[in-house]
Design a protein around this motif. Structure first.
Motif, PDB file in Angstrom:
ATOM      1  N   GLY A 129       0.973  -0.875  -0.110  1.00  0.00           N
ATOM      2  CA  GLY A 129       0.064   0.001  -0.362  1.00  0.00           C
ATOM      3  C   GLY A 129       1.020   1.233   0.107  1.00  0.00           C
ATOM      4  N   ALA A 130      -0.234   2.044   0.258  1.00  0.00           N
ATOM      5  CA  ALA A 130       1.174   3.641  -0.051  1.00  0.00           C
ATOM      6  C   ALA A 130       0.866   3.999   1.941  1.00  0.00           C
ATOM      7  CB  ALA A 130      -0.410   5.079  -0.788  1.00  0.00           C
ATOM      8  N   ARG A 161      -3.457  -1.665   0.895  1.00  0.00           N
ATOM      9  CA  ARG A 161      -3.964  -1.666  -1.047  1.00  0.00           C
ATOM     10  C   ARG A 161      -5.474  -1.231  -1.161  1.00  0.00           C
ATOM     11  NH1 ARG A 161      -0.667  -0.448  -4.862  1.00  0.00           N
ATOM     12  NH2 ARG A 161       1.514  -1.692  -4.173  1.00  0.00           N
ATOM     13  N   GLY A 162      -5.986  -2.375  -0.222  1.00  0.00           N
ATOM     14  CA  GLY A 162      -7.523  -3.165  -0.792  1.00  0.00           C
ATOM     15  C   GLY A 162      -8.212  -1.827  -0.469  1.00  0.00           C
ATOM     16  N   GLN A 163      -7.175  -0.319   0.897  1.00  0.00           N
ATOM     17  CA  GLN A 163      -8.439   0.325   0.908  1.00  0.00           C
ATOM     18  C   GLN A 163      -8.594   2.089  -0.501  1.00  0.00           C
ATOM     19  OE1 GLN A 163     -10.853   1.074   2.728  1.00  0.00           O
ATOM     20  NE2 GLN A 163      -9.994  -1.860   3.469  1.00  0.00           N
ATOM     21  N   GLU A 164      -7.686   1.550  -1.735  1.00  0.00           N
ATOM     22  CA  GLU A 164      -7.280   2.601  -2.157  1.00  0.00           C
ATOM     23  C   GLU A 164      -7.730   2.843  -3.405  1.00  0.00           C
ATOM     24  OE1 GLU A 164      -3.427   1.452  -4.410  1.00  0.00           O
ATOM     25  OE2 GLU A 164      -2.101   1.534  -2.122  1.00  0.00           O
ATOM     26  N   LEU A 166      -3.832   1.647  13.574  1.00  0.00           N
ATOM     27  CA  LEU A 166      -4.370   3.029  12.033  1.00  0.00           C
ATOM     28  C   LEU A 166      -3.878   2.922  11.098  1.00  0.00           C
ATOM     29  CD1 LEU A 166      -4.294   5.551  15.383  1.00  0.00           C
ATOM     30  CD2 LEU A 166      -6.263   4.109  14.922  1.00  0.00           C
ATOM     31  N   SER A 167      -4.961   2.701  10.021  1.00  0.00           N
ATOM     32  CA  SER A 167      -4.877   2.480   8.944  1.00  0.00           C
ATOM     33  C   SER A 167      -5.486   3.805   8.297  1.00  0.00           C
ATOM     34  CB  SER A 167      -5.337   1.404   8.811  1.00  0.00           C
ATOM     35  OG  SER A 167      -4.357   0.788   9.109  1.00  0.00           O
ATOM     36  N   ALA A 168      -5.183   3.699   7.145  1.00  0.00           N
ATOM     37  CA  ALA A 168      -6.102   4.885   6.282  1.00  0.00           C
ATOM     38  C   ALA A 168      -7.096   4.323   5.417  1.00  0.00           C
ATOM     39  CB  ALA A 168      -5.566   6.329   5.955  1.00  0.00           C
ATOM     40  N   THR A 169      -7.617   4.533   4.624  1.00  0.00           N
ATOM     41  CA  THR A 169      -9.044   3.868   4.197  1.00  0.00           C
ATOM     42  C   THR A 169      -9.203   5.272   3.174  1.00  0.00           C
ATOM     43  OG1 THR A 169     -10.974   3.343   2.860  1.00  0.00           O
ATOM     44  CG2 THR A 169     -10.722   4.405   5.574  1.00  0.00           C
ATOM     45  N   MET A 170      -9.241   4.984   1.766  1.00  0.00           N
ATOM     46  CA  MET A 170      -9.604   6.384   0.736  1.00  0.00           C
ATOM     47  C   MET A 170     -11.103   5.277   0.543  1.00  0.00           C
ATOM     48  SD  MET A 170      -6.872   6.464  -2.032  1.00  0.00           S
ATOM     49  CE  MET A 170      -7.195   7.626  -3.257  1.00  0.00           C
TER      50      MET A 170
END
Length: 279
Positions: free
Chosen positions: A89-90, A104-107, A129-133
């Motif tokens: 992922g990023a 990657r699955g949240q892009e 904690l993670s980010a999601t688009m």
């Protein structure tokens, strides 16, 4: 109760050689959370003091406290910059030494290094904690706008069969319907749009086009500039297909005919046997 990913007031339980331990209020000293020495080296801290801290997990998945302000918190949307792109992922800059992962699955779409994207923070199954688009669940209905109001919005998803999904003011539901999409958009793109409808559920239908009398001037200006480039060989006329007009000008055939009519009326173009020509 400790809230990971949010700022909160916590009491200093005790001072140790490696920093101050914040009281987790569980009556178990092992649950207390470290505020490292590098966070408090320039301030005086004593047991019993209350500090405004942000709680997250360090590289070893231990809960840690910081006084630093982050660019994002759980439950809210923020625009964060991509600083690295990897196979998993990023990684995004959120104001702390440890960048946050956007799995990657949240892009949404193909990301670009150094671009900023609208994301929400969430706590994964392991408490990290993670980010999601995928921000639909973070958005709210809107009662602040009415038809023909102009708004700022950020593209967060593109579905060609439906349209372009946007976050109005980076917080409200918005959609540019397929019928209003006359150009290509990118996820993360910031737009100025006009409200064409406020739905009963508070979601906004939007258009990149201004009101008719304003848009006609813009369309006419765009059309004549394009005609000047082609000189006497302008390839569009009344019989041109809507698809050809949209591909070349980014406007509907109806808008093309209105704009051309305006140019003819104002004597800026003439109609010939072969089509239209700039005077």
């Amino acid at each position: 109760m400790i809230k990971i990913g949010k700022r909160q007031k916590m009491k200093v339980n005790n001072i140790a050689s490696i920093g101050a331990y914040m009281d987790a209020e569980t009556d178990n000293p092992k649950d207390n959370i470290l505020l490292p020495n590098n966070e408090i080296e320039n301030i005086e801290v004593e047991p019993g003091d209350y500090l405004d801290v942000f709680i997250y997990r360090d590289s070893e998945d231990r809960l840690i406290a910081t006084l630093r302000k982050t660019y994002a918190v759980v439950g809210a949307l923020s625009k964060l910059e991509v600083v690295d792109i990897t196979e998993i992922g990023a990684f995004l800059d959120w104001g702390l030494n440890k960048d946050i992962l956007l799995p990657r699955g949240q892009e949404e779409g193909k990301l670009k290094l150094r671009n900023k994207y609208l994301v929400g923070l969430y706590e994964d199954k392991k408490g990290r904690l993670s980010a999601t688009m995928q921000i639909y669940k973070f958005l709210l209905p809107c009662n602040d706008y009415k038809s023909n109001d102009l708004v700022s919005a950020t593209v967060y998803r593109i579905q060609k069969d439906i349209g372009v999904f946007v976050a109005v003011d980076d917080r409200y539901f918005g959609l540019i319907p397929k019928s209003e999409c006359y150009e290509e958009y990118e996820v993360g793109q910031e737009l100025e749009l006009r409200v064409i409808r406020v739905r009963e559920d508070g979601k906004l239908d939007l258009s990149p086009r201004a009101l008719l009398h304003q848009q006609m001037d813009k369309d006419a200006e765009k059309l004549i500039e394009k005609m000047k480039l082609y000189r006497n060989t302008f390839p569009l006329n009344d019989k041109s297909s809507p698809e050809k007009i949209e591909k070349m000008l980014g406007m509907s055939k109806k808008a093309f005919k209105r704009a051309m009519g305006s140019l003819l009326k104002n004597g800026l173009v003439t109609k010939t046997e072969d089509g239209f020509k700039v005077k």
